[in-house]
Design a protein around this motif. Structure first.
Motif, PDB file in Angstrom:
ATOM      1  N   SER A   1      41.518 -19.305  27.496  1.00  0.00           N
ATOM      2  CA  SER A   1      40.982 -18.899  28.624  1.00  0.00           C
ATOM      3  C   SER A   1      41.956 -17.408  29.204  1.00  0.00           C
ATOM      4  CB  SER A   1      41.768 -20.082  29.847  1.00  0.00           C
ATOM      5  OG  SER A   1      43.192 -20.196  29.756  1.00  0.00           O
ATOM      6  N   ALA A   2      41.672 -17.362  30.566  1.00  0.00           N
ATOM      7  CA  ALA A   2      42.374 -16.141  31.059  1.00  0.00           C
ATOM      8  C   ALA A   2      43.840 -15.996  30.907  1.00  0.00           C
ATOM      9  CB  ALA A   2      41.723 -15.584  32.508  1.00  0.00           C
ATOM     10  N   GLY A   3      44.370 -14.758  30.510  1.00  0.00           N
ATOM     11  CA  GLY A   3      45.695 -14.722  30.404  1.00  0.00           C
ATOM     12  C   GLY A   3      46.185 -14.755  28.849  1.00  0.00           C
ATOM     13  N   ASP A   4      45.134 -15.496  28.090  1.00  0.00           N
ATOM     14  CA  ASP A   4      45.893 -15.916  26.753  1.00  0.00           C
ATOM     15  C   ASP A   4      45.586 -14.343  25.880  1.00  0.00           C
ATOM     16  OD1 ASP A   4      46.001 -18.367  27.493  1.00  0.00           O
ATOM     17  OD2 ASP A   4      44.414 -19.100  26.219  1.00  0.00           O
TER      18      ASP A   4
ATOM     19  N   VAL B   1      43.025 -11.675  27.401  1.00  0.00           N
ATOM     20  CA  VAL B   1      41.537 -12.148  28.069  1.00  0.00           C
ATOM     21  C   VAL B   1      41.524 -11.887  29.480  1.00  0.00           C
ATOM     22  CG1 VAL B   1      40.071 -14.167  28.299  1.00  0.00           C
ATOM     23  CG2 VAL B   1      41.364 -14.041  25.910  1.00  0.00           C
ATOM     24  N   ILE B   2      40.900 -11.173  30.198  1.00  0.00           N
ATOM     25  CA  ILE B   2      40.838 -10.914  31.402  1.00  0.00           C
ATOM     26  C   ILE B   2      39.588 -11.978  32.233  1.00  0.00           C
ATOM     27  CG2 ILE B   2      39.848  -9.400  33.284  1.00  0.00           C
ATOM     28  CD1 ILE B   2      42.242  -8.298  31.769  1.00  0.00           C
TER      29      ILE B   2
ATOM     30  N   ARG C   1      47.345 -17.849  37.527  1.00  0.00           N
ATOM     31  CA  ARG C   1      46.864 -18.854  38.377  1.00  0.00           C
ATOM     32  C   ARG C   1      45.335 -18.594  38.866  1.00  0.00           C
ATOM     33  NH1 ARG C   1      51.438 -19.048  43.068  1.00  0.00           N
ATOM     34  NH2 ARG C   1      53.355 -19.562  41.954  1.00  0.00           N
ATOM     35  N   ARG C   2      44.955 -17.661  38.046  1.00  0.00           N
ATOM     36  CA  ARG C   2      43.363 -17.362  38.294  1.00  0.00           C
ATOM     37  C   ARG C   2      42.495 -17.274  36.920  1.00  0.00           C
ATOM     38  NH1 ARG C   2      42.747 -15.112  43.342  1.00  0.00           N
ATOM     39  NH2 ARG C   2      44.632 -14.504  44.435  1.00  0.00           N
ATOM     40  N   ALA C   3      41.047 -17.330  37.220  1.00  0.00           N
ATOM     41  CA  ALA C   3      40.054 -17.545  36.067  1.00  0.00           C
ATOM     42  C   ALA C   3      39.946 -16.153  35.807  1.00  0.00           C
ATOM     43  CB  ALA C   3      39.089 -18.273  36.353  1.00  0.00           C
ATOM     44  N   ARG C   4      39.901 -15.087  36.585  1.00  0.00           N
ATOM     45  CA  ARG C   4      39.507 -13.851  36.294  1.00  0.00           C
ATOM     46  C   ARG C   4      40.713 -12.795  36.989  1.00  0.00           C
ATOM     47  NH1 ARG C   4      33.183 -14.216  37.546  1.00  0.00           N
ATOM     48  NH2 ARG C   4      32.782 -15.526  35.938  1.00  0.00           N
ATOM     49  N   ILE C   5      41.407 -12.266  36.002  1.00  0.00           N
ATOM     50  CA  ILE C   5      42.873 -11.770  36.298  1.00  0.00           C
ATOM     51  C   ILE C   5      42.345 -10.107  36.293  1.00  0.00           C
ATOM     52  CG2 ILE C   5      44.328 -13.143  35.577  1.00  0.00           C
ATOM     53  CD1 ILE C   5      44.705 -11.887  32.872  1.00  0.00           C
ATOM     54  N   TYR C   6      41.646  -9.679  37.393  1.00  0.00           N
ATOM     55  CA  TYR C   6      41.260  -8.128  37.547  1.00  0.00           C
ATOM     56  C   TYR C   6      42.451  -7.490  38.006  1.00  0.00           C
ATOM     57  CZ  TYR C   6      36.296  -9.800  36.883  1.00  0.00           C
ATOM     58  OH  TYR C   6      35.090 -10.337  36.658  1.00  0.00           O
ATOM     59  N   TYR C   7      43.417  -8.087  38.741  1.00  0.00           N
ATOM     60  CA  TYR C   7      44.626  -7.195  39.105  1.00  0.00           C
ATOM     61  C   TYR C   7      45.391  -6.798  37.924  1.00  0.00           C
ATOM     62  CZ  TYR C   7      47.227 -11.480  37.963  1.00  0.00           C
ATOM     63  OH  TYR C   7      47.711 -12.696  37.510  1.00  0.00           O
ATOM     64  N   PHE C   8      45.102  -7.479  36.773  1.00  0.00           N
ATOM     65  CA  PHE C   8      45.853  -6.968  35.573  1.00  0.00           C
ATOM     66  C   PHE C   8      45.716  -5.517  35.167  1.00  0.00           C
ATOM     67  CE2 PHE C   8      46.947  -7.437  30.896  1.00  0.00           C
ATOM     68  CZ  PHE C   8      48.242  -7.825  31.037  1.00  0.00           C
TER      69      PHE C   8
ATOM     70  N   ARG D   1      53.497  -7.690  32.078  1.00  0.00           N
ATOM     71  CA  ARG D   1      53.881  -8.944  31.073  1.00  0.00           C
ATOM     72  C   ARG D   1      53.162 -10.207  31.776  1.00  0.00           C
ATOM     73  NH1 ARG D   1      59.940  -8.211  29.701  1.00  0.00           N
ATOM     74  NH2 ARG D   1      60.218  -7.748  31.765  1.00  0.00           N
ATOM     75  N   ILE D   2      52.978 -11.248  30.912  1.00  0.00           N
ATOM     76  CA  ILE D   2      52.460 -12.466  31.600  1.00  0.00           C
ATOM     77  C   ILE D   2      53.297 -13.648  30.690  1.00  0.00           C
ATOM     78  CG2 ILE D   2      50.504 -14.057  31.289  1.00  0.00           C
ATOM     79  CD1 ILE D   2      48.569 -11.927  31.013  1.00  0.00           C
TER      80      ILE D   2
END
Length: 116
Positions: free
Chosen positions: A22-25, A48-49, A94-101, A110-111
């Motif tokens: 999922s997002a963040g992986d 993954v964004i 905390r989000r499904a789509r991490i565009y802020y990244f 870092r995540i």
């Protein structure tokens, strides 16, 4: 009509088994590149964004830093050129789509690793 399209996609589109991510992986995608008569395997490792879509038309976006330049690549899940996907690290977001990244650099980018 939509159910007919979904039925045809489920019957005729070959799906591969990949690990759940999922997002963040952080994952590594190994895919085949054809250059003339030769084929070679190349990998793309990044975070993954987003995951988007469902069924045969599902895609996922990966972002990596190449030097100081951010590179994003969108892969369809059912792309025949994808050989395998390795899950390197599970991220806690905390989000499904991490565009802020995209706007983060250095230590802010870092995540945290998820404890799963």
């Amino acid at each position: 009509m939509e159910s007919l399209i979904k039925f045809v996609q489920d019957e005729f589109v070959a799906t591969k088994e990949f690990p759940e991510f999922s997002a963040g992986d952080t994952i590594t995608v190994f895919y085949e590149i054809k250059e003339g008569q030769k084929t070679r395997t190349q990998f793309f490792r990044g975070v993954v964004i987003q995951k988007r879509g469902s069924g045969a038309s599902q895609t996922f976006t990966i972002r990596k830093m190449s030097g100081t330049v951010g590179v994003e690549r969108i892969f369809p899940v059912n792309l025949p050129a994808i050989q395998k996907i390795e899950l390197n690290k599970r991220g806690k977001v905390r989000r499904a789509r991490i565009y802020y990244f995209r706007g983060l650099t250095g230590k802010k980018a870092r995540i945290k690793e998820a404890k799963r």
